[in-house]
Write an enzyme that holds these catalytic residues in place. Sequence first.
Site, PDB file in Angstrom:
ATOM      1  N   TYR A 164      -0.538  -4.663   4.000  1.00  0.00           N
ATOM      2  CA  TYR A 164       0.741  -3.968   3.823  1.00  0.00           C
ATOM      3  C   TYR A 164       1.859  -4.762   4.491  1.00  0.00           C
ATOM      4  O   TYR A 164       1.757  -5.138   5.657  1.00  0.00           O
ATOM      5  CB  TYR A 164       0.640  -2.561   4.429  1.00  0.00           C
ATOM      6  N   CYS A 165       2.930  -5.042   3.741  1.00  0.00           N
ATOM      7  CA  CYS A 165       4.130  -5.699   4.264  1.00  0.00           C
ATOM      8  C   CYS A 165       3.764  -7.055   4.879  1.00  0.00           C
ATOM      9  O   CYS A 165       3.155  -7.888   4.221  1.00  0.00           O
ATOM     10  CB  CYS A 165       4.821  -4.776   5.257  1.00  0.00           C
ATOM     11  N   LEU A 166       4.115  -7.302   6.142  1.00  0.00           N
ATOM     12  CA  LEU A 166       3.768  -8.569   6.784  1.00  0.00           C
ATOM     13  C   LEU A 166       2.266  -8.780   6.811  1.00  0.00           C
ATOM     14  O   LEU A 166       1.783  -9.922   6.721  1.00  0.00           O
ATOM     15  CB  LEU A 166       4.295  -8.605   8.226  1.00  0.00           C
TER      16      LEU A 166
END
Length: 585
Positions: free
Chosen positions: A322-324
Amino acid sequence: MALTPKSDGSGATGDESLGIEAFQAVDRIREALSGQLSGGVSPGSLMMAYVDWAFHLAQAPGKQMELGVKAGRKWQRLMAYLMASAMDPQAAPVITPLPGDRRFAGEAWAKPPFSWMSQAFLLLQQWLHNVTHEVPGVTKHHEDVVSFAAKQILDVCAPSNNPFTNPEVVARTWATGGMNLVKGWQNWLQDVVRQIRQEPPEGVEAFTPGRDVAVTPGKVIFRNHLIELIQYTPTTETVYPEPVLIVPAWIMKYYILDLSPENSLIRWLVAQGHTVFAISWRNPGAEDRDLTLEDYRRLGVMAALDEITRLMPDQKIHATGYCLGGTLLSIAAAAMAGKGDARLASLTLLAAQVDFAEPGELALFIDPSQLHLLESMMWNRGYLSADQMAGAFQLLRSNDLIWSRMVRDYMMGERTAMNDLMAWNADSTRMPYRMHAEYLRRLYLNNELSSGRFTAGGKTVLLQNIRVPIFAVGTERDHVAPWKSVYKIHQFTDCEVTFALTSGGHNAGIVSPPGHPRRRYRLATRAHDDALLPPETWVEVNPATEGSWWTPWQAWLAARSGAPAAPPAMGNALADAPGTYVFQR
């Protein structure tokens, strides 16, 4: 014993190098102090953008004449509306707010004199957009920065932000005899005191990890300096044999995907018969200043994969980032593929970018001057904390995070009830100096990953080496990872990609459980040898489906898993979930 002075590569001796480092430290300290005063925004970056825009506008008489003509036309439109609405209060407005702008949505804004104010403001906002855009010779980045800064300045003067020109505040003040302003003053004082004491916002205490959120049963089965690995207790008699590993972003606590039970993606996955593991990142301190991005890959993703393989040696793994965390997982997956490591069954990327050529509104704060300021702030403390960049991130959504809150809490005298997502958003973590500097420079500024120049483990990693199927999710209103940027995963991999575009923003779009009202998604799978559609065309040919993207994703995982069997044994328990790292402050 005599010491031989060493050169720093520029011809300077060791003693001279020490002097140069001292001078650089002075610059770092000055820049760090400047960053504290400016809320993490580089004054140099703003100044360069302004000078570029102002100089080229001054040298463009044609653009100036165009702006004069447009100003005259807007003035005529406003005068026509004033006269029409004076005779008919229900006269149609000459301009409507931009999508998502709810400041003038109330009925009172449709009637004079408040409609006059809102129409004048919206026309001025439109004209200011013309002023700051399409000035010949201005670089695109500087144009965006100047336009953004001008919008922030104009929003300060919006009639909705003034208690004397906001009809809803005026009506509330009249109805309560001014008690709303008294309550608003008390709310302001309370917020100031909490900020001085470095306490979280009011209501956060109702969402404590392990009690109200992050309550999915499980055990911490592995711990190193950087992560705790949580294995969740199965709740079904049989489970799919391939486990799911979740790699969250390290900028916030992991339980964004394990909020309250009704909003927990992890709990829902377990209930669907999946064996789920999740990484909980350490909250680093000044002593961790030299941790690198490679450390996060090696001690984070790879350590978790190694531990899962030790527990389940014959099973491939569905990896989800998720995300980074998704970006880091992509790097790890490409590095594994380059070495012939075939432990992954699939790769899921949630609001995660691998190409940073178009990183969205965050690009406003990514240039050499801005990065120098951030690096100096991190060098000074050894890490970047949430408060050092809170102002910049709030400005990205100033209407939602600053002005609407000011009107509601301090003028209307109301408090919006805290929810699990808001409480999680206040539970931030720090980022080590060296790691975050590498992340910003190598990925955001230099875009090394998608250009095939990123190295991990001493070798260049290529996304094209990934051969496992990918499920990528973008969200329609994402200001952190714009969906068109997330969609670019198609361009940099040579495998089957299933792409889902869901309603909502960066967080709320991902936390989208089945049954949640007003949720929709678009979904399509592209084989590795199919033609790639432009994102606009992709939206046109893939109609929206009502519901949560969780459901088709789980079906996608199940289709790439073996037949359900008895749950695997739990690892050696070091602690109950949510573990200890989640409580680090």
